[in-house]
Structures are given as structure tokens and as C-alpha cells.
Design a protein around this motif. Sequence first.
Motif, mmCIF file in Angstrom:
data_model
loop_
_atom_site.group_PDB
_atom_site.id
_atom_site.type_symbol
_atom_site.label_atom_id
_atom_site.label_comp_id
_atom_site.label_asym_id
_atom_site.label_seq_id
_atom_site.Cartn_x
_atom_site.Cartn_y
_atom_site.Cartn_z
ATOM 1 N N LEU A 161 -7.980 -38.245 -6.713
ATOM 2 C CA LEU A 161 -7.080 -39.491 -5.781
ATOM 3 C C LEU A 161 -7.559 -40.388 -6.146
ATOM 4 C CD1 LEU A 161 -7.911 -36.707 -2.476
ATOM 5 C CD2 LEU A 161 -5.231 -36.821 -4.131
ATOM 6 N N ILE A 852 -6.065 -34.134 2.759
ATOM 7 C CA ILE A 852 -4.712 -33.602 1.463
ATOM 8 C C ILE A 852 -5.522 -31.941 1.476
ATOM 9 C CG2 ILE A 852 -6.635 -33.971 -0.376
ATOM 10 C CD1 ILE A 852 -4.106 -35.287 -1.537
ATOM 11 N N GLN A 855 -2.085 -29.714 2.827
ATOM 12 C CA GLN A 855 -1.129 -29.809 1.924
ATOM 13 C C GLN A 855 -1.284 -28.802 0.015
ATOM 14 O OE1 GLN A 855 0.147 -33.578 1.576
ATOM 15 N NE2 GLN A 855 -1.033 -34.259 3.242
ATOM 16 N N LEU A 934 0.687 -33.646 -5.340
ATOM 17 C CA LEU A 934 0.342 -34.180 -4.164
ATOM 18 C C LEU A 934 0.349 -35.235 -5.235
ATOM 19 C CD1 LEU A 934 -2.107 -31.890 -2.672
ATOM 20 C CD2 LEU A 934 0.294 -32.704 -1.932
ATOM 21 N N ARG A 938 1.304 -39.260 -3.242
ATOM 22 C CA ARG A 938 0.655 -39.834 -3.151
ATOM 23 C C ARG A 938 1.025 -41.287 -3.498
ATOM 24 N NH1 ARG A 938 -3.667 -39.424 -0.688
ATOM 25 N NH2 ARG A 938 -4.537 -41.316 -2.009
#
Length: 1009
Positions: A161, A852, A855, A934, A938
Motif C-alpha cells: 500500500l 482496507i 474490502q 485493491l 487505490r
Amino acid sequence: MIPLQLSLTNFLSYRQATLDFRGLHTACICGANGAGKSSLLEAITWAIWGESRAATEDDVIHAGADEVHVIFVFEHQEVVYRVLRSRRRGGGATLEFQVQTPTGYRALTERGMRSTQQLISQHLRLDYDTFINSAYLRQGRADEFMLRKPTERKQILADLLKLSQYEELAEKAKDLSRQFKGQADQIQQDLDRIKIQLQQRDAIAQEQATVEAQVNTLQQAQAADNHELQRLQALQHQRQTWEQQLTWQQQQYQNLRGDIERLQQDLASSQQQQQELENLLSQEAEITAGYAHFQNLQSQEEALAGKFQAHQKAVEQKRKLQEQQTGVINELNLQLRQIQTQLQELDKQEQQNQQILNQTGEVEAALAKLQQARIRLNQLDELQLQVSPLLQRRQQLQNQIDRTHAKLSAKLEEISASAYQLQAQQQRQPKLQQAVMEVATQIDQLEKKRVYQQRVQEKGLERRSFMERLQENQRVCEQKLGELQQKIDMLQNPDAICPLCDRPLDEHHWNRVVHKTQNEHQEIQQEFWVIREQLAVCEREIQVLRGEYRQLSQELAPYENLREQRGELQAQLQATGDVQQRLQQMRAEVEQLERSLATGNYATEVQQELRQLEQELQNLSYDEKNHALARNEVERWRWAEIKQDRIKEAQRRQTQITARRPELHAEITEIQSKIEQEQIDSELSHQIAAINQKIAEIAYKESDYNSLRTAVRQARSWEMRYQQLAAAQQQYPQIRQRCQELAGVWEVRSQDVETANLQINNIVQQLQQIPNTINEIQTLEQQMQWRKLQLEEQLRQLGSLQQQLQHLEALNQQYQTQTSQLQQAKRQYKVHSSLAEAFGKKGIQAYMIENILPQLEAETNSLLARLTGNQLHVQFVTQRAGKSGRTSSKKDVKMIDTLDILIADARGTRAYETYSGGEAFRINFSIRLALARLLAQRAGTALQMLIVDEGFGTQDQEGCDRLIAAINAIANDFACILTVTHMPYFKEAFQARIEVNKTPNGSQLRLSM
């Protein structure tokens, strides 16, 4: 991003290649290791972002080429774009970005490459790091989550991330907070030091006044001594003047005495020199005759020196000519020896050729056998050309039959295992229903306790807020009591004034004010005790609520575990809903598969074709052993061709030797005649004879020349005496005149000595009349010097005190400035400490991960349900209760940050290691793909392209089948899926294949549909 077309020129292993992606939905990039499969993916990333696996920028250029070009056409959000990137070796690079319009491509390129690159990233909403972690599923990254410890999984997720930027901000905030903390501590230390120094100001001022008085006293005494010193110095100066005159007169007297002594020495020396010159002048006739004889010998020597030079020149010319003649003869002898050596070499070669020519008969017989063996080999080669395609086709058909058998066996095993699991689920259904009801009952009870716990917590917060208000009121009352007590103390003074209007109070007004103030003090004192009582009651209530809250927390500890257990049981119960119908379908499929495998009733067309090929091969009757024997026979007689070439070469050399031998004999005869001519009748020999004649004509004798040179050396002394005679004739008049002058000067200096002696006696009389004050002056000067040292010490001390007062004044200003700096540093320290905590792992990073994970869990379970038919379920848990100690019953249960992954199937929750390879791969693949989606979301883009390279070589045939099924299950979610492999079995499962082959001209592409 959907790829449309890729064109490569001199990129890595490719020289020239073009790949059209249009019409490709699910395709396989296949080829041997090192063929260039990964280079296609590197070309896409290099074209868009300028990034690749190459160590330097020039390494992407094909070996031997000077520049590279890559053109990549892709579709994004229904718009077609084209990127053109090129680079020259050792030079610059170019980047163009274009968009397709109805009239063609329109340029979007900015002024610089960096601006153009930013524009491409803005259109795609995707950078290089996000692409390789989302659209590109690289090998070894699928099971990274599962194999790490729970405490390390958060760090992996943070890396994906890109939360490291918050870690960097946290470190910067920590550094700044430490800097401000150190700055505040340093300022506080400075303030303490300055405060101590400022306390010495009054003592320093008093000491300064004392020192100023002492300085004035010393300056007055020093002025009186200075006046007396000037009087004594005047007397001493007058005496020193007479002493200097005496010294000068004495020096003049000594100088005159010295001049008289030098004049006497010079006069004696000049008289001696005059006598020597007179003796030399008396020998004039003898010296003139000897000098004439020396000149005559010198003339004879010059005549013989000319003959000597001519003789030497002729001898040198003769030597050079003899050297030239010797060199020519040596060169001819060297040529003669070389030709003789060549003649000997020809004899050796003739012997070797004769040995080779003797094998001619044997070689001709071997050549005949070689020709027969080659005819047989050609027949077998033609038969092999007919058989080879049939053998390759037979192997392909057999592979197809084996793959079909393996697929049916794998499918049979999978269906049997699934049927066994369904039977177990069907048997566990009543127990699962009972367990779900029991767990639901426990959860309902705990839910009620949770509601009650929230009410207890709200009541505790309310009591805490009420307690804080009471504490604030208590502080206000204490402040008011202090003020009233101060007023009462002031009113006890007989001359007290009114606290409100500052006017004097008479007795009546004084009584009223005192009475009113005492009443107010009593009322506030009563209010203060009421508040103290209420605070005690609130404290007891809060203690009771805390104990009750801790008790409820202990009772609610199993709540999360029960919820997880209920989820697992519900998933298992839901999976057993249609068990009976699925069992019947599976049994039918099992029976059909077992019959097909037992009877071989599968791939009938392939088996029929295989039988026909076997019949054709038997008819051709080709035997690989006979073919190999024929090749060996040809190789066994190939030596005859080599020997035949040697015989032909020997015949050619023998012909050359026969022609060369007479030529060499003729050359030897010619060189021998040239040597004889050079020695007897040549130009050099005639020149040497002429030079010998010239040497005889010069008639030079070395003995006569040496005798003459000896006589010249002996007579050379007359030349020196002649020169001395000439110098004496010039010097004699001057020496005689100098002797007369020195005698006159000596008489004058004698009179000057007598005059200087009279002046010295007069000065001595004057000195006797003036006293010597040197001792008094020295005593007075020492006294003044000592007083000067005292004065300087006092002045230095006075200056130091003044400087200290100035320094203290500056310190006072610095104290005020640093006080404000200290407050500012403390505020900055608090601000940056809060920022460091906010940016840390337990701040924003933990908050983002917590947001997160739901999700990720939902996306993973969605994919896993499609891959396993709702057989598996994954849950992410971020906190769990810590281990209980001895005092755990009296304290709150401590929660530990973690990232546990719970996996449930029909049997319940089990450890990841207990699942089979196929199940583990599906779990890993679902988590990795969910992470990819994901990351793309993002970045603000949709994941339309997927590249899968997950190490298919580690999978067996069953694993490959499961992976193919997994890719087909998610195919509808993507516009283009590319898989990379070198396994032949895996690539056969895809109708669309991009085959990569390595050739001498670079890697080549071939698209099979």
C-alpha cells in the motif's frame, strides 16, 4: 489498460518483432527458458514508464545495435493511445505520447520527457510499482501473505500500500521533536546559568566603585615621581653627552694610531716591491733572447700539425672503404648460405613426397568401398525422411491420449474426493444445526451484556464529566476563599482602606465591610465542603462502575471467538444445503468416468489415427540400427578421401621441386663469381689503392712531431718571463711614486695624534664636575614601574568589572529572548510528538490497514467462492486477546495487534498448512488477485489486464488443471489475460498461444489461435 499492439526494434533479445493483441482474451506466452518471454512484458513497462530489469539504460539495446525503438498501442477507458519510446546507445532518449482521433493520431507530447511521463501516468492513473504489484502477478508473491508470521503480514500489506511514506513522515516528525526537545533542554540550561550570573550584579557594581578610588590614588603618586625623574634624567643626559664626546675622541685617537701602523706596513711593502722590479729589469737581454727561440719552435710545430691532420683524414677514409667492402662480401656470403639451405630443404621434401606416393594403390581400393557405403546411406536417409513425420505424429497422438487419460483420472479423483466430503457434510448437518443454535444462544446472551456494558461505560463517562465539573468548581471556591482571606487580613490593619474604592474607612463602614466579607467567606466555605462531599460520592460510584465494567469485559472475552465460530458453522451449514442432489450427479459422473477409463473409450479419433500410423510404419520397415550402421561404415572409410588429397598435394609439390632445383644451382654460381670480383676488380678496391698512394706522398713521421712538441713545452717558460718583464716596465714608475706619497701621509697622521691627546684631557676635567645620578634614576624608575604594575592591575580589574556589567546587561536581554524561545520550542515539541504518533504504525497506517482489510476479505471470499464452489471462506482478524497472567482476573484483558488469517471449510476452521496443494494454491491466488484489484482501485483505475506468472513449473498435472480452471473462472472479469510458462502441457490448454523462439537473428514470435 487493454493492450492492442506491440512493435519492437532492437529491444533486448529481439531484433524486429510485432505482436497484435486484438482478438486475444486469454492467451499463453510460451517458449524455452531464455527465449525472450519476459522481454515482451519488459517492453511494455519500458515503453510506458521507462523501467525494466536492465542494470543501465543502454542495456535494453540489442547486442551489436546502436538504438532501440518500442511502439505500444493500448486502449484505456474506450480511448486508444500510442506510446513511442526510443534510445540511442551512449546518447539521448525520446518519448512521444499520442491519442487516436478520427483523422489519425494526435500528439499529446509535452516539452520534456519528464513532463510527458507525468502526463502518461495521469491518463493511466497507474505508476510502475502499482502495475507490477497489481496487473502483473509475479512468481513467488502468491503465498507471501500465508507463509509469514501474523505480526509480519501487516508490514507486507503496508509495503504493497506504499505506507512507507507515512513512516518517513513519522521519522521526520520524531527527529524534529527530538531536536525541539534538545533545543528546549539546552535553552533551559542556559536560562538557569544566566539567572545565577545575574544575581552577582550588585556585588560587581560595589567592587567597581572601590577599584576606581584606588586607581585615582595611584595616578596622583605616579605624577609626582614622574616630575622628579625628569630632573634627574636631565643631569644624567648632560653627563652622557660629555661621555659620548670622550668616547668619540678616544676612538679617533685609536683610529689615528692604527692609520700610522698601516702606513708603516704599506711603505715597507712598497719599498720591497720596488727592489724586486729593479732586479727583474736588470735581466732584460737574457729574457728577450729566450722568447725569440720559443717563437721559432712554435712556427715549426704549426707546420707539422697540418701534415698530421692530412695523414689522419686519409687513414679514416681508408678504414671506411674497407668496412664497405667487407659488408658487401658478407651480404653475398649470407645469400649464398640461404640458397644452399633451400637446396637441402628441397631434398627433405622430395623424400617425404616419395613416401606418400607409395600409398596410391591402397587408397584407390578404399575409395571404391567408400562409394558403395555412401550409396547405401543415401537410400536409408530418403527412407528416414518418409518415416520421421510419421514418428513425430505418433508421439503427438500418444501425448494427446495420455493427457486425456490424465485429465479423466484427475477429474475422477476430484469428484470422488468431493463426494466423500459431501457425504461427511450430510452426516454432520444435524450436529451443525444444533451447534449453530447453541452458539447463537450464547451470542444473544453476550449481546445483552454488551449493551449493558455500553450503558455502564456511558454512566461512567457521565460521572467522570460531573466529577471534572465539581473539581473545577472546587478550584474556583479555593481561589475565592484565598481572595476573601486576603481582604480580611487587610481589614485587620487600623489604617485599612476600602478594598473596592481605595478610600479610608470609618468605624461604621469598617464594621459593615468586615461583616459582609466574613459572611461571604462562610458561604463559600460551606459550598466548598458540599463539593468535597459530592466528589467523594462520585469517586465511589466510579470505582463501582469500573469493577462492574471489568467483570463484564471478562465475561465478553469469548464474544469474538463465538462470532467467528458462528460464521464458520453457518458457512458449513449453507454448504450442505444441496448435498443430496450434488451427490447423485457426482455418482453418475464417477460411473461414466470409470467405464471410459476401463474400456479406453476416450479420444477415439486419436486412437484410430494412431493405429493407422503404426500400420504405415510397419509397411516402410525402417530400422534405426541399420541406419546407424550405414553411417558408421561411411565414417570408417572416409580416411581414403583424406589420403587421396595428400597424394595429389605430394604430386604437385614434386613437380615444383623438379623445376626449382636448377634455378638454385645457377644462383649459387652467380653469387660466387660476384664475391671474387668484389675482392679483386671493384670500385671500392680501386679507391683503397688511391688512398694508400696519397698517404705515402704526405710523408708524415710521428717521432719528429713528438720531439718538436717536447721542445716547445720546455721553452714555454720564456714566454711567461717575457710577460713579467713587460709588466715590471709598466709598474716601476707607479711603485716609486707611491713610496714617496706614503712617507708624506705618515708625517701628517703623527701630528693629528698629538692634537687628539690634548682634547681627551680637557673632556676628562669636565666630567669630574658633573655628578652621576644613574643609581637614583634606577631606584625611582623601579618604584614607578612597581606602581605602574599596580595601576595596570587595578585598571585591568576595573575594565573586567565594567565588561562583566555589560555582559550581565546583555545576558538580561538574552534571558528575555530565550524565555520566549523556550516556550516556542516546547510548543513545537508537543506538536511534532503528536504528529510522530499520528503518522506511526499505530496511527494513520493502522487506520488505513483496518479500513482496507474488510474490502480485501470481501474480494478474496468472492473470488474464492467462484474457484471452490463456496467450499472455502477466509476471515482476517486484526486483534486477539493476550495470554492471561496471575492477575488477569483483576485487570482488563490486553488486546494484541496481529493479522491472523482464518480459513474455514465444511470441516471447520483449520490451519493453512493442513490444506492440500490445490486448495492452498486457490487460497493464495484469491488473496493475491484481491490485493491486485485493491491496489488498482487505490490508484484510481480499473484492472482490465492481468499477467500471471506464478511458477507453474512447481505444479503437477493436477495442479495445472486446477490453475487453468481458476483462470477460466475469472476470465470474464478481465479484457485480456496473459499467462507465462515454458511447460508444454500447460500451453496446450490455451487455444491462443504466443510462441517465442530464440534464433541467431534474435527472438521470434508466432501467434497461434
